[in-house]
Design a protein around this motif. Sequence first.
Motif, short mmCIF file in Angstrom:
data_model
loop_
_atom_site.label_atom_id
_atom_site.label_comp_id
_atom_site.label_asym_id
_atom_site.label_seq_id
_atom_site.Cartn_x
_atom_site.Cartn_y
_atom_site.Cartn_z
N PRO A 13 10.88 37.35 52.00
CA PRO A 13 10.98 38.05 53.28
C PRO A 13 10.57 37.12 54.43
CG PRO A 13 9.89 39.44 51.66
CD PRO A 13 10.01 38.07 51.05
N TYR A 14 11.30 37.23 55.53
CA TYR A 14 10.97 36.43 56.71
C TYR A 14 9.51 36.64 57.11
CZ TYR A 14 10.86 34.90 61.54
OH TYR A 14 10.52 34.28 62.71
N SER A 15 9.04 37.86 56.98
CA SER A 15 7.67 38.17 57.41
C SER A 15 6.64 37.40 56.61
CB SER A 15 7.40 39.67 57.28
OG SER A 15 7.58 40.06 55.93
N ALA A 16 7.04 36.88 55.46
CA ALA A 16 6.10 36.19 54.58
C ALA A 16 6.15 34.67 54.74
CB ALA A 16 6.39 36.55 53.13
N TRP A 17 7.08 34.17 55.55
CA TRP A 17 7.27 32.71 55.57
C TRP A 17 6.03 32.01 56.12
CZ3 TRP A 17 7.78 28.68 59.20
CH2 TRP A 17 7.78 29.04 60.55
N GLY A 18 5.91 30.74 55.70
CA GLY A 18 4.84 29.92 56.24
C GLY A 18 3.47 30.27 55.72
N ASN A 19 3.41 31.02 54.63
CA ASN A 19 2.12 31.33 54.04
C ASN A 19 1.80 30.43 52.85
OD1 ASN A 19 0.54 33.79 55.14
ND2 ASN A 19 2.69 34.39 55.31
N ARG A 20 2.71 29.53 52.55
CA ARG A 20 2.49 28.66 51.38
C ARG A 20 2.67 27.20 51.77
NH1 ARG A 20 6.78 30.96 47.54
NH2 ARG A 20 7.84 31.12 49.55
#
Lengths: 657, 657
Positions: free
Chosen positions: B637-644
Amino acid sequence: MIQTNLHASRPISFKQVKIEDDYWSVYTRLVRDTVIPYQWEALNDRVSDAEPSYAIRNFRIAAGHEEGEFGGFVFQDSDLAKWLEAVGYSLSVQPDPELEAIADGAIDLIADAQRPDGYLNTYFTIKAPEQRWTNLFDCHELYCAGHMIEAAVAYYEATGKRKLLDAMCRFADYIDTVFGPEPGKLRGYDGHQEIELALVKLYKTTGEEKYAKLAAFFINERGQEPNFLLAEWEKRGRTSHWQAGVTRKPDPAYNQAHKPVREQDVAVGHSVRAVYMYTAMADLAALTGDESLLEACRKLWRNMVDKQMYITGGIGSTHHGEAFSFDYDLPNDTVYAETCASIGLIFFAHRMLQIEADAAYADVLERALYNNVAGSMQRDGKHFFYVNPLEVWPEASEKNPGRHHVKPVRQKWFGCACCPPNVSRLLSSLGEYIYTTDDQTIYTHLYIGSEAEAALPGEAKVKLKQETDYPWNGAVRLTVALGEPRTFAIALRIPSWADGFEVKVNGQTLQPSDDDVRKGYLYVSRTWGDGDAIELALPMEARMVEANPSVRANAGKAAMTRGPLVYCLEETDNGSHLSAIAVKPDAKLEAVLEPDVLGGTVVLKGEGFRDDQADWSGELYRPFSRKAEPVALQWVPYSAWGNRGAGEMSVWFRMKE
Amino acid sequence: MIQTNLHASRPISFKQVKIEDDYWSVYTRLVRDTVIPYQWEALNDRVSDAEPSYAIRNFRIAAGHEEGEFGGFVFQDSDLAKWLEAVGYSLSVQPDPELEAIADGAIDLIADAQRPDGYLNTYFTIKAPEQRWTNLFDCHELYCAGHMIEAAVAYYEATGKRKLLDAMCRFADYIDTVFGPEPGKLRGYDGHQEIELALVKLYKTTGEEKYAKLAAFFINERGQEPNFLLAEWEKRGRTSHWQAGVTRKPDPAYNQAHKPVREQDVAVGHSVRAVYMYTAMADLAALTGDESLLEACRKLWRNMVDKQMYITGGIGSTHHGEAFSFDYDLPNDTVYAETCASIGLIFFAHRMLQIEADAAYADVLERALYNNVAGSMQRDGKHFFYVNPLEVWPEASEKNPGRHHVKPVRQKWFGCACCPPNVSRLLSSLGEYIYTTDDQTIYTHLYIGSEAEAALPGEAKVKLKQETDYPWNGAVRLTVALGEPRTFAIALRIPSWADGFEVKVNGQTLQPSDDDVRKGYLYVSRTWGDGDAIELALPMEARMVEANPSVRANAGKAAMTRGPLVYCLEETDNGSHLSAIAVKPDAKLEAVLEPDVLGGTVVLKGEGFRDDQADWSGELYRPFSRKAEPVALQWVPYSAWGNRGAGEMSVWFRMKE
């Protein structure tokens, strides 16, 4: 310092080459008949609706002929210099007593504006005489000097008149007393490189070795620690010519002064500064045999050409600082690709070509010349692009501030008018880029209809007549005229885009061996007699080109090319929403000479797809069902875009099976 | 002025809705347990490595508790206001005496900083007391007032404590003496809209009609001739708060003051200012029954949503002025799509939804909430995006100045910290966005697990329990609890992305007629008894979405979605060079719950192509022979991007058969 000579070959001077070419004569006549007179009007602030130049007026004020304030940019003098340089080239090709009288008058004015110590710069003379040499970083003092030196050399070579040359020698002599490694001199260099290559020219014309030494000093000093530009900024109180108040620490990488030039291997910073510097580095490497300098040139060349060059030969992909950004960052829409930068790339290529007869240099020279540079000038000779985009959406240029710098139509003379006079001086000296010679070989780098005279060893001369319809057609006929038969080679460039070639001598087809083609040149070595003729046939097929996958902007896309020309689609031929167009990978592209398009142009015709827009009812997003209809497409050469009204334009198109 | 009431429905207050939802509780807990405490630390300049806020310090100085200079931006007060507003919402959901004590202390400080005449603004109090109301254009005086009024209303509603509310009534009363149509008052308005919607809230909470009238004055005055903002700029001597010296004439379109609001039909200028204004316009239209105002709202809504909105619900496509650019200009890479703008879009949608029960508004509200806004916050609650890109190439963000504003990783607290506290106040009041009610109907706009209490006519109450795994799964169960059976309708939103639906009441499948579904709501009208349950099943298939062909940036591309979620590819799952990836139009996309991805996330898996990079030997261009290999892809999901970790990310992909 002149220890050895790395030159593989030397150009046949523009004085010895007369262009007679259907394609280029349009441009060269335009420069002579329209651009040069028009630019003279512009320099005199007589072009209505265009930003005033102030250039002549500044010289009149500095010379004491007129009262007033300095106008325009701090580097405004260079516009007059580049104009004079172009006039020099033009006069050597086509005498014009009226133009020469105007130029002589301008030179008188320049001489009047020169200070008794040899210094010449109208900004500092009028506005801040006590601030000479205190802001090399921003103020282009040596840059303007360099352009005036180039003008002096060109004008002297063309007319034999020494007035400007002598004045510029005095200026250079004075500069030599200010800058240098000796105690009491400034160990500095200009924020905008240019004087370095100019001083090499001055050395070559006058034989005065000190000018070459001064050029080498500037190049060698650049980027050494402690950094001169930063120290100067500190000394000035951290001020800038361009901004009020105390400024943030500048980044010397913008001026390619972040490290010694021999340690540089990635093109960074302001792109015009960069290529002017690389040109001087190549000049000095050739003069001195400095392998470390040559190796830096090779690395910088490879970085630019393999990682930072648009397919049109444009370089410098961001308008922020008119600069290189980084490897493979070649956006088509927010592009910069300044005209002057491609001209500098041509200078650099031309120098490298003289050191190494490698067609890789000439291929890039040709790419930049036929696309980015040729495209920068309107067919009326009065409008110019500064920025040369590969994708234009006029509404975005107007309404998205990040794309304001991308103009959908060429502009009249600019306030900062570096590009138009630069185009003018390049095109008026175009003859010099066609051939180089060494003792055994005449290299043919560009295929341009012309008559040239080359010197052979022992004072013999050979005339070469080149006849061709290039770039519309790949057939080239070279006829040799000489008194006594002589043995030498004629090396013909086989462009990297050519998929094979055929060559005949006096009607007989040659079967060249692999050894006969070296680094992109076919060497035809024989005893040439008067009237001998070579016929070269380069297959000129339309072809689709793809970019390295690291170039994100072109992923899944192809550009159409034919011979040296990059093609584009324009709205005027293909409707708006060019982004809705896709091309078939196996599409047949037909090259057709259209006499009515821009006075006779080979266009490409082929079939593609256009996404259906009719069945959209105003929504912004919907489930994927992209329907596309076959559509007939017509490409025109990139160099011709924007001559038939404002509209969308695009070079790269996505592919669709 | 309150002539009629256009409200179709009114929200069930956040006080009456308790969220118990696997998906959103993560966020709301994060806001309560991490964001609010963290932001308090930030407001107190106690976050190391983050830019200081100065907000509390400014209030202490203005209150005379401390000596010092004003710090931060001219609108710094609003950060504390937004934090207090969030605290209010949070306390009403989950009492927290310790937090309440901190907030009470902050309110005491605010009251101490208020001037005797009711004025409150630490910048002008500390720095320029004589310059009150002389630069509405730049200085956010009424904007800060508006945020503090919103905070006061929220804190009063949550806690019943009147201290801040009373203080803000005094401030509003004072403002009412300064601004208005009467002679001697300023016929002006703020450069940054916000007070208008705040005054409507203050009216609704206090019943004081003059606050609604003042809001209407600001809205009606805006854009009238002679232009207040321009006249004020002239009067000031053409100066700006932001730039030294005399400035160029500003463009009131930036502030939506270029024409009267009723004549505006295209969203222009600074996007947050725009949506805050539209929200107030809708508020006032609902209060007064002003059809011309409502019509302007509808037109502006349609323009934004049909022509200027990213698929993620982001608006404002250029960072120059954080502004709208123009119709269909939605670049993915140079995007702005500020978090605050999407929050304002949610406010506007929420107001329109109350006027017209049309799921089109709720669809956009959901889109912005689940994608742009949810994606702006790191899963640690301590890092935020201001700019929400749809395509990220980290090296470009670093090295191409035109993309510096696009950050590949979320940042700690910003110097200009509008976004984090805005997210915080939205998410802590999320309960208010789920339901609205009118006399006959309870509308369910969002599917979020929760317990709510709605008032029915005649003082009866009904409790609604919503259970769902949304957005991972489209099954929703709504259980009704009430004393006596009552007849009313429950309207269930059928999202526009849902391809059909199934609905059961007490286990019996309904066969709704066409009349039962109106403007995207299924009306289930019956006599409801205690324990009755609706089961709604929305098919949640992964699907590919295409953009209108006028959106040049997305030509030939598709984005993956599932339910309300937009998906993206990240480098961490799919390698770098995401631009080399193409998707098959007929690819099967499998939705898989991956427990290890971000604590349990439904990812999409499918096959695509990746352009071959291995056979490139360093050249930049070559004849087209694009070879592509099949590749397995995984979307998150786009809302989850950049968390890893930092890496490339992209939403739109080209299609390849």
